[in-house]
Write an enzyme that holds these catalytic residues in place. Structure first.
Site, PDB file in Angstrom:
ATOM      1  N   LYS A   1      34.360 -20.323  12.931  1.00  0.00           N
ATOM      2  CA  LYS A   1      34.235 -19.746  11.021  1.00  0.00           C
ATOM      3  C   LYS A   1      35.054 -20.505  10.385  1.00  0.00           C
ATOM      4  O   LYS A   1      36.226 -20.358  10.526  1.00  0.00           O
ATOM      5  CB  LYS A   1      34.162 -18.448  11.790  1.00  0.00           C
ATOM      6  CG  LYS A   1      33.408 -17.863  11.374  1.00  0.00           C
ATOM      7  CD  LYS A   1      33.256 -17.739   9.400  1.00  0.00           C
ATOM      8  CE  LYS A   1      34.890 -16.941   8.860  1.00  0.00           C
ATOM      9  NZ  LYS A   1      34.951 -17.176   7.080  1.00  0.00           N
ATOM     10  N   PRO A   2      35.184 -22.130   9.692  1.00  0.00           N
ATOM     11  CA  PRO A   2      35.764 -21.912   8.873  1.00  0.00           C
ATOM     12  C   PRO A   2      35.563 -20.497   7.182  1.00  0.00           C
ATOM     13  O   PRO A   2      34.740 -20.045   7.235  1.00  0.00           O
ATOM     14  CB  PRO A   2      34.896 -23.194   8.005  1.00  0.00           C
ATOM     15  CG  PRO A   2      33.437 -22.980   8.090  1.00  0.00           C
ATOM     16  CD  PRO A   2      33.580 -21.718   9.319  1.00  0.00           C
TER      17      PRO A   2
ATOM     18  N   ASN B   1      43.011 -24.121   3.225  1.00  0.00           N
ATOM     19  CA  ASN B   1      44.463 -24.542   2.362  1.00  0.00           C
ATOM     20  C   ASN B   1      44.516 -26.197   3.059  1.00  0.00           C
ATOM     21  O   ASN B   1      44.684 -27.588   2.781  1.00  0.00           O
ATOM     22  CB  ASN B   1      45.574 -24.452   2.162  1.00  0.00           C
ATOM     23  CG  ASN B   1      46.086 -23.999   3.838  1.00  0.00           C
ATOM     24  OD1 ASN B   1      45.132 -23.377   4.721  1.00  0.00           O
ATOM     25  ND2 ASN B   1      47.696 -23.901   4.123  1.00  0.00           N
TER      26      ASN B   1
ATOM     27  N   CYS C   1      51.476 -22.602   4.055  1.00  0.00           N
ATOM     28  CA  CYS C   1      51.919 -21.835   4.746  1.00  0.00           C
ATOM     29  C   CYS C   1      53.540 -22.171   5.588  1.00  0.00           C
ATOM     30  O   CYS C   1      53.877 -21.215   4.956  1.00  0.00           O
ATOM     31  CB  CYS C   1      51.409 -21.465   6.100  1.00  0.00           C
ATOM     32  SG  CYS C   1      51.432 -23.504   7.176  1.00  0.00           S
TER      33      CYS C   1
ATOM     34  N   GLU D   1      35.043 -19.167   3.371  1.00  0.00           N
ATOM     35  CA  GLU D   1      33.746 -19.083   2.652  1.00  0.00           C
ATOM     36  C   GLU D   1      33.858 -20.412   2.172  1.00  0.00           C
ATOM     37  O   GLU D   1      33.196 -20.716   1.314  1.00  0.00           O
ATOM     38  CB  GLU D   1      33.648 -18.097   2.742  1.00  0.00           C
ATOM     39  CG  GLU D   1      34.926 -17.072   2.241  1.00  0.00           C
ATOM     40  CD  GLU D   1      35.516 -15.784   3.096  1.00  0.00           C
ATOM     41  OE1 GLU D   1      35.773 -16.955   4.505  1.00  0.00           O
ATOM     42  OE2 GLU D   1      35.977 -14.878   3.311  1.00  0.00           O
TER      43      GLU D   1
ATOM     44  N   GLU E   1      55.102 -14.472   0.475  1.00  0.00           N
ATOM     45  CA  GLU E   1      54.546 -15.713   0.453  1.00  0.00           C
ATOM     46  C   GLU E   1      53.674 -15.828  -1.089  1.00  0.00           C
ATOM     47  O   GLU E   1      52.975 -15.144  -1.563  1.00  0.00           O
ATOM     48  CB  GLU E   1      53.312 -15.663   0.885  1.00  0.00           C
ATOM     49  CG  GLU E   1      52.808 -16.953   1.218  1.00  0.00           C
ATOM     50  CD  GLU E   1      51.447 -17.217   3.138  1.00  0.00           C
ATOM     51  OE1 GLU E   1      50.666 -16.188   3.357  1.00  0.00           O
ATOM     52  OE2 GLU E   1      51.784 -18.113   3.689  1.00  0.00           O
TER      53      GLU E   1
ATOM     54  N   SER F   1      45.852 -15.723   6.980  1.00  0.00           N
ATOM     55  CA  SER F   1      47.094 -14.686   6.347  1.00  0.00           C
ATOM     56  C   SER F   1      47.205 -13.603   7.016  1.00  0.00           C
ATOM     57  O   SER F   1      46.574 -13.140   8.396  1.00  0.00           O
ATOM     58  CB  SER F   1      46.941 -14.069   5.485  1.00  0.00           C
ATOM     59  OG  SER F   1      45.753 -12.812   5.423  1.00  0.00           O
TER      60      SER F   1
ATOM     61  N   GLU G   1      48.583 -18.201  13.154  1.00  0.00           N
ATOM     62  CA  GLU G   1      49.194 -18.936  13.083  1.00  0.00           C
ATOM     63  C   GLU G   1      49.275 -18.351  11.645  1.00  0.00           C
ATOM     64  O   GLU G   1      47.810 -18.587  10.327  1.00  0.00           O
ATOM     65  CB  GLU G   1      48.371 -20.471  12.579  1.00  0.00           C
ATOM     66  CG  GLU G   1      48.439 -21.009  14.215  1.00  0.00           C
ATOM     67  CD  GLU G   1      50.020 -21.481  15.200  1.00  0.00           C
ATOM     68  OE1 GLU G   1      50.897 -21.228  13.677  1.00  0.00           O
ATOM     69  OE2 GLU G   1      50.392 -21.938  16.151  1.00  0.00           O
TER      70      GLU G   1
END
Ligand code: NAD
Length: 509
Positions: free
Chosen positions: A197-198, A174, A305, A200, A407, A251, A271
């Site tokens: 590791k971003p 995000n 978030c 995907e 959420e 998440s 986080e």
């Protein structure tokens, strides 16, 4: 060059970027390992433009061998990076920030093409990333220890701070630049090396930051990036014995899984998700409250978030708030963020986030909520292939609706009235999350009463920006542990060492 030529050139460049992006092509299927962009053994994850459905590139899916190679070089580089004077590490971070600032246009295009947010929002995010690099460059030089008195006068205790070691940074889609930046800045300033590791869905933004790290001549092996699925690549990092800290944003479900699945003792900052309330008291400045609510409920399509999910309004203002809030929501523009850089909302990132929004909408409607704005995708051929949804407002919501307790991560907010401040507090705290809460009020006693009773890590009063870079930011309950931002965000990458010395002063006259 005349003004018209300038405009034509910019327009032509934008059209070119919309079709093809040379930097993205350069990063396609690559990882950053040991200071070089290397081709992934396996590159089979398509990356889509959420506004059109087009495939804009392919992400590598790291093998265990590639994950191990990234950790190995990070380990190899650790001692020399940690051993440099902080002032030198600061120079690299400053240079990285400068290089990012110089290339905002191209970087923003990369983010918009894979994430969907409007270009100007993407550009703002990279400006913030540059600020993060520069903030942590400064903080790096301000690490302090402590001297502590002992029972005997010839003993002395000194506390020093040392970098933890190799960090695994696992990030969501995000805010694909900022959320990498918080970890990269804090870790490098502290003297740690890092493997990122971003998500995907958005690997290119992280790889573009990696390319800037190469340009900034950050020593080889200090910053590494491997891409791929969380269950395999992320999990391999979590379980790696040489990783000393996992810095995770994502998440709550994944955060819990990560906490449970570590196979050795590691530092962790988690986080996680939120379900953030906004309280509007009778003393509030109504137009300001509406403007704040609209911005924080719908920016980035609500995929934040700290997004405002639910709004509690003092009953005397309730109908007026709903009318203005709904009207303001209807006035927002939804568009392909590459074609309309100033749109208020671009495309949502995926069918999953869109489906969850629709599910929460239907759930609320069947349980008696009143639809006052939005409620459907925008119409027209421009929206046919993308994940678009209009900003949506629901009135008369109750806590048996998903919208008020889970959420959503979409452009939708539920509104409900309250009669007493104690009721507003009870409703706001009736959640498993504890990330952020918002208050609009003008009476100091109301502000004091509410802000001290809200059980969350961040409270914004008469504004909607609880996360600023020089103040620690973190969640409570299922929203996480640890913090990012601020000096504290860097100290999370350091551990304390106690050095206790006995001096023999008898021979000194
Ligand atoms: P996600 O948990 O699905 O994924 C986040 C990252 O974790 C991705 O890189 C993913 O590949 C990886 N991952 C997934 N499974 C893993 C595993 N088993 N081991 C290691 N890594 C794994 O979250 P998402 O959908 O990408 O992001 C949205 C969530 O992030 C929302 O809940 C949002 O609230 C949260 N978020 C929190 C903050 C914050 O500061 N608290 C900021 C932004 C987003």
């Amino acid at each position: 060059m005349g003004l018209l030529t300038n405009v034509v050139t910019i327009f032509a460049n934008d059209c070119l970027f919309a079709m093809k992006n040379p930097m993205m092509e350069h990063l396609d299927g690559k990882f950053l390992i040991d200071g070089r962009l290397v081709a992934a053994v396996r590159a089979d994850i398509p990356v889509h433009n959420p506004a059109t459905g087009d495939i804009v590139g392919t992400s590598g899916h790291a093998t265990l061998g590639e994950v191990n190679a990234a950790v190995r070089v990070a380990k190899h580089s650790f001692e020399s990076w940690a051993g440099r004077p902080a002032k030198e590490r600061a120079v690299y971070l400053h240079r990285l920030g400068d290089l990012i600032r110089q290339d905002l246009h191209e970087l923003a295009h990369i983010m918009t093409r894979e994430q969907g947010k409007p270009l100007n929002e993407a550009r703002d995010e990279f400006v913030k990333l540059a600020e993060i690099c520069q903030f942590y460059a400064e903080e790096a030089t301000r690490v302090r220890g402590e001297t502590i008195l002992n029972d005997s006068t010839n003993h002395e205790s000194v506390l020093v701070r040392e970098p933890i070691g190799i960090v695994a940074a696992i990030t969501p889609w995000n805010y694909p630049a900022e959320l990498v930046g918080w970890k990269l800045g804090g870790a490098l300033a502290a003297g740690c090396t890092i493997v990122i590791k971003p998500a995907e869905i958005t690997p290119f933004t992280a790889l573009a930051i990696g390319a800037k790290c190469i340009e900034a001549e950050i020593p080889d092996g200090v910053v590494n990036i491997v891409c791929g699925l969380g269950e395999t690549v992320g999990q391999a990092l979590v379980e790696h014995q040489d990783i000393r800290k996992v810095a995770f944003t994502g998440s709550s479900a994944t955060g819990l899984h990560i906490q449970r699945s570590a196979t050795n003792i590691k530092h962790m900052s988690l986080e996680l998700g939120g379900n953030c309330p906004l309280i509007v008291t009778e003393s509030a400045d109504l137009p300001a409250a509406v403007a704040g609510a609209v911005r924080r409920a719908f920016r980035n399509c609500g995929q934040i978030c700290i997004s405002v999910n639910r709004i509690y309004v003092a009953r005397p203002l309730y109908e007026a708030f709903i009318e203005r809030f709904s009207q303001a929501a209807e006035n927002l523009t939804v568009a392909n963020g590459l074609e309309n850089p100033n749109a208020d909302l671009g495309a949502m990132v995926s069918t999953e986030t869109l489906s969850k929004t629709v599910d929460h909408l239907h759930d609320a409607m069947t349980k008696g909520a009143r639809l006052t704005a939005g409620g459907s995708p925008p119409k027209g051929p421009n929206f046919a292939q993308g994940h678009f949804f209009r900003p949506t407002s629901l009135a008369d919501c109750t806590h048996d609706m998903k919208i008020m307790t889970e959420e959503t991560f979409g452009p939708i907010a539920g509104v409900a009235p309250f009669d007493h401040l104690s009721e507003a507090v009870a409703l706001a705290n009736d959640t498993r999350y504890g990330l952020a809460a918002y208050i609009y009020a003008s009476k100091a006693d109301e502000i004091h009463y509410l802000s001290r009773r809200l059980n969350c890590g961040n409270v914004a009063v008469n504004n909607i920006d609880p996360g600023i870079i020089n103040v620690p930011y973190g969640g409570r309950k299922d929203s996480g542990i640890g913090c990012e931002h601020g000096r504290e965000g860097m100290l999370e990458y350091m551990s304390v060492k106690h050095i206790r010395t006995r001096y023999d002063l008898s021979g000194i006259s």
